[in-house]
Scaffold this active site. Structure first.
Site, mmCIF file in Angstrom:
data_model
loop_
_atom_site.group_PDB
_atom_site.id
_atom_site.type_symbol
_atom_site.label_atom_id
_atom_site.label_comp_id
_atom_site.label_asym_id
_atom_site.label_seq_id
_atom_site.Cartn_x
_atom_site.Cartn_y
_atom_site.Cartn_z
ATOM 1 N N SER A 7 56.366 39.944 41.621
ATOM 2 C CA SER A 7 55.297 40.650 42.320
ATOM 3 C C SER A 7 55.837 41.356 43.554
ATOM 4 C CB SER A 7 54.198 39.674 42.731
ATOM 5 O OG SER A 7 53.267 40.301 43.586
ATOM 6 N N HIS A 32 55.041 43.255 38.612
ATOM 7 C CA HIS A 32 53.627 42.981 38.868
ATOM 8 C C HIS A 32 53.201 43.715 40.138
ATOM 9 C CE1 HIS A 32 49.959 40.631 38.250
ATOM 10 N NE2 HIS A 32 49.919 40.460 39.560
ATOM 11 N N HIS A 65 47.601 44.834 38.498
ATOM 12 C CA HIS A 65 46.478 43.908 38.680
ATOM 13 C C HIS A 65 45.551 44.499 39.734
ATOM 14 C CE1 HIS A 65 45.201 39.732 40.478
ATOM 15 N NE2 HIS A 65 44.203 40.348 39.868
ATOM 16 N N ASP A 174 49.394 33.628 38.034
ATOM 17 C CA ASP A 174 49.810 34.273 39.282
ATOM 18 C C ASP A 174 49.357 33.431 40.467
ATOM 19 O OD1 ASP A 174 50.410 35.933 41.389
ATOM 20 O OD2 ASP A 174 49.041 37.537 40.821
#
Length: 216
Positions: A7, A32, A65, A174
């Site tokens: 991420s 991510h 996301h 996550d």
């Protein structure tokens, strides 16, 4: 197949391009990208300009996301910016079925997610439609939080739902994932692992190598 998705919320933005190259060369499967609007969650992160910019320098899969209200307004822009997959929150969608269909129409992979307090049954309406379900193991909106142990039962329940329907849906997790709890998370049924701090703090290549050892 297990996949690792670092991420970039935890990356050093002063050298973001360099770090993205490093995670890609080290063998990460996805990147991510947490998009926050300051409304659905308190924090504000980044949007189209950043995604467009980093897309020009890498072909790694962009796992976007969206922690934003009414995501339908921006699906086309995220697709044009370079998203490969868009995951939306069930709580933020006026019509989840229509939202997932709109993402599919753009030629992208689809994902659905929900906050830790939201009943898992709330995603039943789209479970047969999506490529991936993201289980949030922290409260969305802030990096560096500790993994919520109650997430294990949710992952296990979700896996049972997927198997009972004969689906091959990916389960992404996550929040607060480290080398210490990774095996437990994988054993509960997850196969896409998001990690920020545990990847970007310290030596990125070494961190990814250690994650991938456990994920084999």
């Amino acid at each position: 197949m297990n996949k690792l998705a670092p991420s970039i919320l935890a990356a050093d933005f002063n050298i973001l391009g360099e770090q993205i190259r490093e995670v890609s060369e080290a063998g990460a499967h996805y990147l991510h990208i947490d998009v926050m609007d300051g409304l659905f969650v308190p924090s504000i992160s980044f949007g189209f300009p950043l995604i467009e910019s980093i897309r020009r320098n890498t072909d790694i899969f962009f796992d976007c996301h969206l922690m934003i209200n009414d995501p339908d307004r921006y699906l086309t822009q995220f697709a044009k910016a370079g998203a490969d997959s868009i995951t939306v929150h069930i709580e933020a969608c006026k019509d989840p079925v229509a939202t997932i269909n709109a993402i599919k129409a753009l030629g992208l992979k689809t994902g659905i997610t929900l906050c830790p307090e939201t009943p898992l049954d709330s995603i039943d309406c789209v479970l047969d439609m999506v490529d991936m379900v993201l289980v949030m193991s922290v409260h969305p909106g802030f990096g560096g939080q500790s993994f919520m142990p109650s997430s294990i039962a949710r992952i296990e329940e979700l896996k049972k739902k997927i198997v009972s329907r004969g689906l091959k849906t990916d389960i992404e997790v996550d929040g607060g994932i480290t080398l210490k709890n990774l095996r437990l998370i994988l054993d509960s049924g997850a196969n896409v692992i998001v990690s920020g701090s545990s990847i970007f703090n310290g030596d990125i290549t070494t961190n990814i190598r250690e994650f991938k050892k456990i994920m084999k």
